[in-house]
Design an enzyme around this catalytic site. Structure first.
Site, PDB file in Angstrom:
ATOM      1  CB  THR A  18     -25.608  16.213  -4.223  1.00 28.97           C
ATOM      2  OG1 THR A  18     -26.220  17.195  -5.034  1.00 28.97           O
ATOM      3  CG2 THR A  18     -26.214  16.290  -2.832  1.00 28.97           C
ATOM      4  CG  ASP A  95     -28.734  17.761 -11.638  1.00 28.66           C
ATOM      5  OD1 ASP A  95     -29.580  17.125 -10.981  1.00 28.66           O
ATOM      6  OD2 ASP A  95     -28.402  18.929 -11.359  1.00 28.66           O
TER       7      ASP A  95
HETATM    8  N1  ASP Z   1     -26.620  19.473  -9.209  1.00 24.02           N
HETATM    9  C1  ASP Z   1     -26.082  18.245  -8.661  1.00 24.02           C
HETATM   10  C2  ASP Z   1     -25.274  17.559  -9.740  1.00 24.02           C
HETATM   11  O1  ASP Z   1     -25.829  16.921 -10.600  1.00 24.02           O
HETATM   12  C3  ASP Z   1     -27.173  17.365  -8.157  1.00 24.02           C
HETATM   13  C4  ASP Z   1     -26.702  16.039  -7.598  1.00 24.02           C
HETATM   14  O2  ASP Z   1     -25.552  15.743  -7.422  1.00 24.02           O
HETATM   15  O3  ASP Z   1     -27.551  15.224  -7.326  1.00 24.02           O
HETATM   16  O4  ASP Z   1     -24.074  17.677  -9.757  1.00 24.02           O
END
Ligand code: ASP
Length: 345
Positions: A18, A95
């Site tokens: 993110t 994640d």
């Molecule tokens: N889905 C994203 C990831 O883990 C969530 C984040 O970056 O916080 O890459």
């Protein structure tokens, strides 16, 4: 990349997540962009006066797509640049950040420089992003030295004002900025007006030992989370998975499981055929203590190995790492019970 004498140098490794994402104007979902986006949004980076270099993985990945080949990629990037830089900041999706940080803690033996993982809950391009502070402080921690020695020569996660040991950390909130915690080990540093390091809890490696990078993982592992009413067909389907070498059972409380005969017999059979069973509690904090209750004594006599107070993330990466490194079952069992990088008490 020429480094001036005495200049602090930090390598930022952008793997995805993110922190470097933007909204796709076509469908509104979050998509990764390239690292330039981050520096555009954090002009303060220049004010450090450090030699800051970056490497962007190609392609960058949502961390749900990270696998052992990416851990090897991260470790090799650090290995190749180990002499040249004083510290490393790994930008990673939240994640699976705790898995990657755990894996790297086992891969980077004799680590004497900081490897600080960070990311964010909101993309760095948004006004209310948590990414800016996380990135700036992670760099400051990666650069912190006293008399030439790194203050935190460990693989850590820095997130929302707290620095924690990577292999002790777990993601517990999909919503709050305070997304991680370390239930069984104190934070290595806390950030408020000042950056306070908890020196007595930080691990310092023996001096002048060469960095060793362990690059083998064996993914023939599984996690079986127990629940009341667990079905025999399901348990046996997992245990009979082709090629399975290591099974983590996520047990109740202090390592307890049903005492039903078929269940214990299945575990015993798997062990007798060469498999390894690792007992990890599904509680967020605390430790496995096999033998404390009748419901765990049978696991002990069956030859199940205690995961003590290890996190689920560290247990799976440690098992993959040990199965990749050691041929003999005896050695895997011995090292499962030994702290390799401070992951168990
Ligand atoms: N889905 C994203 C990831 O883990 C969530 C984040 O970056 O916080 O890459």
């Amino acid at each position: 990349m020429i480094k001036r004498k005495n200049e602090t140098s930090i390598l930022i490794i952008y793997t995805g997540g993110t922190i470097g994402m933007v909204h796709d104007p076509k469908n509104g979902s979050l998509v990764p962009i390239d690292f330039k986006h981050i520096t555009n949004h954090v002009p303060e980076l220049d004010k450090f006066g450090f030699d800051l270099q970056s490497i962007t993985f190609n392609p960058v990945k949502d961390s749900s797509n990270i696998d052992p080949s990416m851990w090897i990629n991260m470790a090799e990037t650090i290995e190749k640049n180990y002499i040249r830089f004083d510290g490393f900041v790994v930008l990673h999706g939240t994640d699976t950040m705790a898995y990657s940080a755990s894996a790297l803690s086992f891969m980077l033996e004799n680590l004497a420089k900081p490897v600080i993982f960070t990311g964010s809950q909101l993309p760095i391009g948004l006004l209310r992003t948590d990414g800016r502070e996380n990135l700036l402080t992670a760099i400051e921690i990666a650069a912190a030295k006293e008399k030439g020695t790194a203050l935190v020569p460990e693989v850590c996660i820095y997130f929302d004002n707290e620095l924690t040991r990577g292999n002790r950390t777990t993601k517990y909130s999909a919503e709050h900025f305070d997304a991680f915690n370390s239930p069984n080990y104190p934070p290595l540093a806390e950030v408020g007006l000042h950056l306070k390091y908890n020196f007595s809890d930080i691990h310092y490696p023996p001096k002048n030992k060469k960095l060793i990078v362990n690059k083998s993982f064996d993914t023939n592992v599984a996690i079986l989370k127990l629940f009341p009413g667990i079905n025999r067909n399901f348990v046996e389907a997992v245990i009979n998975t082709k090629g399975l070498k290591g099974l983590i059972i996520e047990t109740f409380g202090s390592g307890n499981a049903p005492t039903t005969k078929w269940f214990i017999d299945d575990l015993k059979e798997f062990i007798a055929e060469g498999g390894i069973i690792y007992n990890v509690t599904q509680c967020h904090g605390g430790s496995v203590e096999m033998g404390l209750y009748e419901t765990s004594r049978q696991l002990l006599t069956a030859g199940v190995v205690s995961g003590k107070d290890i996190t689920s993330e560290a247990s799976v990466t440690k098992l993959m790492h040990l199965l990749g490194k050691h041929k003999s079952k005896k050695n895997v069992i011995k090292f499962l019970s030994t702290p390799l990088a401070g992951e168990i008490s």
